[in-house]
Write a protein that holds these residues in place. Sequence first.
Motif, PDB file in Angstrom:
ATOM      1  N   ARG A 246       0.985  -1.187  -0.060  1.00 56.18           N
ATOM      2  CA  ARG A 246      -0.147   0.238   0.246  1.00 56.18           C
ATOM      3  C   ARG A 246       0.717   1.365   0.224  1.00 56.18           C
ATOM      4  O   ARG A 246       0.873   2.272  -0.554  1.00 56.18           O
ATOM      5  N   TRP A 247       1.889   1.061   0.715  1.00 56.91           N
ATOM      6  CA  TRP A 247       2.704   1.991   1.036  1.00 56.91           C
ATOM      7  C   TRP A 247       3.101   2.348  -0.610  1.00 56.91           C
ATOM      8  O   TRP A 247       4.893   3.396   0.636  1.00 56.91           O
ATOM      9  N   ASP A 248       3.770   1.950  -1.041  1.00 56.99           N
ATOM     10  CA  ASP A 248       5.237   1.968  -1.839  1.00 56.99           C
ATOM     11  C   ASP A 248       4.368   3.119  -2.977  1.00 56.99           C
ATOM     12  O   ASP A 248       6.313   3.575  -3.594  1.00 56.99           O
ATOM     13  N   GLU A 249       3.524   3.553  -2.807  1.00 61.22           N
ATOM     14  CA  GLU A 249       3.003   4.808  -3.780  1.00 61.22           C
ATOM     15  C   GLU A 249       2.645   6.004  -2.480  1.00 61.22           C
ATOM     16  O   GLU A 249       0.946   6.362  -2.213  1.00 61.22           O
ATOM     17  N   PRO A 250       3.481   7.031  -2.005  1.00 58.51           N
ATOM     18  CA  PRO A 250       3.261   7.759  -0.971  1.00 58.51           C
ATOM     19  C   PRO A 250       2.258   9.269  -1.617  1.00 58.51           C
ATOM     20  O   PRO A 250       2.398   9.027  -2.948  1.00 58.51           O
ATOM     21  N   PHE A 251       1.136   9.071  -0.453  1.00 61.43           N
ATOM     22  CA  PHE A 251      -0.090  10.592  -1.466  1.00 61.43           C
ATOM     23  C   PHE A 251       1.269  11.424  -1.903  1.00 61.43           C
ATOM     24  O   PHE A 251       0.439  12.027  -3.097  1.00 61.43           O
TER      25      PHE A 251
ATOM     26  N   SER B 286      -1.070  11.411   3.088  1.00 57.20           N
ATOM     27  CA  SER B 286      -1.540  12.360   3.870  1.00 57.20           C
ATOM     28  C   SER B 286      -0.197  13.851   2.297  1.00 57.20           C
ATOM     29  O   SER B 286       0.699  13.286   2.894  1.00 57.20           O
ATOM     30  N   ARG B 287      -1.135  14.538   2.313  1.00 54.77           N
ATOM     31  CA  ARG B 287      -0.167  15.502   1.723  1.00 54.77           C
ATOM     32  C   ARG B 287      -0.524  16.867   2.430  1.00 54.77           C
ATOM     33  O   ARG B 287      -1.109  17.254   3.117  1.00 54.77           O
TER      34      ARG B 287
ATOM     35  N   ARG C  97      -5.923  10.838   3.080  1.00 58.90           N
ATOM     36  CA  ARG C  97      -6.729   9.563   1.686  1.00 58.90           C
ATOM     37  C   ARG C  97      -7.283   9.260   3.189  1.00 58.90           C
ATOM     38  O   ARG C  97      -7.274   8.850   3.932  1.00 58.90           O
ATOM     39  N   TRP C  98      -8.973   8.686   2.460  1.00 56.20           N
ATOM     40  CA  TRP C  98      -9.548   7.736   3.308  1.00 56.20           C
ATOM     41  C   TRP C  98      -9.326   6.419   3.830  1.00 56.20           C
ATOM     42  O   TRP C  98      -8.873   6.437   4.788  1.00 56.20           O
ATOM     43  N   GLN C  99      -8.169   6.203   3.113  1.00 58.18           N
ATOM     44  CA  GLN C  99      -7.448   4.833   4.119  1.00 58.18           C
ATOM     45  C   GLN C  99      -6.839   4.976   4.894  1.00 58.18           C
ATOM     46  O   GLN C  99      -6.470   4.502   6.503  1.00 58.18           O
ATOM     47  N   GLY C 100      -6.297   6.343   4.949  1.00 60.17           N
ATOM     48  CA  GLY C 100      -5.680   6.892   6.183  1.00 60.17           C
ATOM     49  C   GLY C 100      -6.080   7.062   7.297  1.00 60.17           C
ATOM     50  O   GLY C 100      -6.193   7.149   8.600  1.00 60.17           O
TER      51      GLY C 100
END
Length: 617
Positions: free
Chosen positions: A35-40, A80-81, A224-227
């Motif tokens: 999931r976190w291979d691509e950070p927001f 997040s960003r 994002r909604w997952q976080g």
Amino acid sequence: MSTPDKTISVRGHTPTLSSGTLSSLGVAVVERPQRWDEPFDPDMSAADVDRVLSLPPFSRMDPSAFAAQTPLAGIIRNDSRLIRSRPGDVLVREGDYGNSAFLVLAGTVRVVLDSGVALPITARSSAATRRKGIFAAVAQLWSNHREPEVRSTPEYPIGRNVGSRNDARGNTQIFLQDVPAVIGKSKTVRLGPGELFGETAALGRIPRAATVFAEQNAELLEIRWQGLRDIMRRDGVLRAHIDQLYRQRNLQRHLLETPILKHLAHPDAAAGCSCAKCQAMDEIVRATQFETFGDFDWYASYQKLVRDSTADPIEREPIIVQEGHYPNGLILVRSGFLRVSKRFGNGNRTVSYLGRGQAYGQDEIVHNWRNDAQVPLQHTLRAVGYAAVLLIPTAIIERYVLGPDRGSPLVPPDALPPPLTDFEAHDPPSSAVGSTAPRDDDLVEFLVEKRFINGTAAMVINLERCIHCDECVRACAAAHDNNPRFIRHGTVFGSLMIANACMHCADPVCMIGCPTGAIHRDRLGGEIVINDDTCIGCGTCAASCPYHNIRMVDARDRRGNFVLDQATNLPVRKATKCDLCIEQRGGPACERACPHDALARIDLNQGPEPLTRWLAR
């Protein structure tokens, strides 16, 4: 104005490498992407994370409550960003679907509460939908391309009261050109540091309730909604914060949409009004409880359930209230669907289902208020997938809605259900959606078990009338530049087929993971459509659709050549599906083309009655 992608085109099929060739080239086998291979936001720094964690509500959270693989700091770092907005920047738009919530860190933003700042549809992140004129509709007969999946890059103009500019990342940002004028003409609410918005739409898969724009230079944290989901699972601080915001902003409006509570509406009430109606509503708001049942990403568990032929779907659905128990309160559905069932032999019989805005428990509560002889709940409610509900305790309903005098209720008589002389025989409850006669039980069970109740425009085919002429498919192709958007194939129940065509769901889970927002709900008609320009071909929507109604296709240019990505030399893929012929003035071409009335688009979200009426014609 859209900027064309850099592409390479080749005639014919795209060459591929065999596994043996790949091995000879030394291609390694890699781990499955995480999931976190691509950070927001890849630019989110450790200093940014520390600063965010020092601010409420995160500063009040317990990091030890989070799992080692998803720590709180990791969620902030990867899910997040930071956004820095200038005055007028439009952050969210009313009617859009979004996958994230926003926390104001500095500066102020404005929430538009009325239609005084109706943004042009062309200013939205999704593509504008233009209905074809009569000539253009007729011209499709000779102007459609012979090659499949031909694309062009249209230009989307910006409205006169908005402009566009590039943000710090080079992305196009829509902004309002005259912020003071907008504030002066519209009813708005100012939000400052520490305030959250967008969380209800992100978690509930419902449209944004209002447009929000930056009033001044502002800094926001977008999550994002997952976080957001993971934080709420592990720590009650954010959940309590969101519940508090919902009570302040949306709960009263939601409650007043319920028929039995409408009489408490006081449109002219000022802040702090102490009239009897406002005091009663304040008490009801304070006493209302929030509950969620099932999994937010229910489509994943549903697909697993479909593969397990031995599973009994109803036994795996979480129970909200149980038949035979005391009615503790009035249940209102915020989002999702509830199965209404009754014990039948050694099992359960699905009687009906409830959708967003519907209520359950009113019949039993009113019956017990009217009579000394008390009755328990007559049905069991289960969450079908994921559901969020509100519960108003029975004592609160009796005190502030019904009143102490059985002969003189506080509620207007037409807001109460009719007296029931034989409650046990009253099946299903009057507040349920889709009340059915016994002969429809199997059909209701089928629609609920397969989750077709989610569809607001399901393509249904009567196999006894269908002669397989394929006029529906040809009409669909003619309306979409020779690219049919559905397959005359699907799940069969008796003489009924639910075809593999987009049902334009009430709960469109296909939109959950779209990274660009390309798949969205059209603002005018509510259809679920795909912006071909912003679709990056990731396939997330196709994988998420529980009904297999979205396909991934290789795009071609106007000469019929495959379009290849310059970086990878692989075909550019696009997601396609039924759009209900949104550009056609006559509506769905498939339905109009059927010569034997064997095909119809039906709202199964409203219960089985429309379907049974059509089948009986």
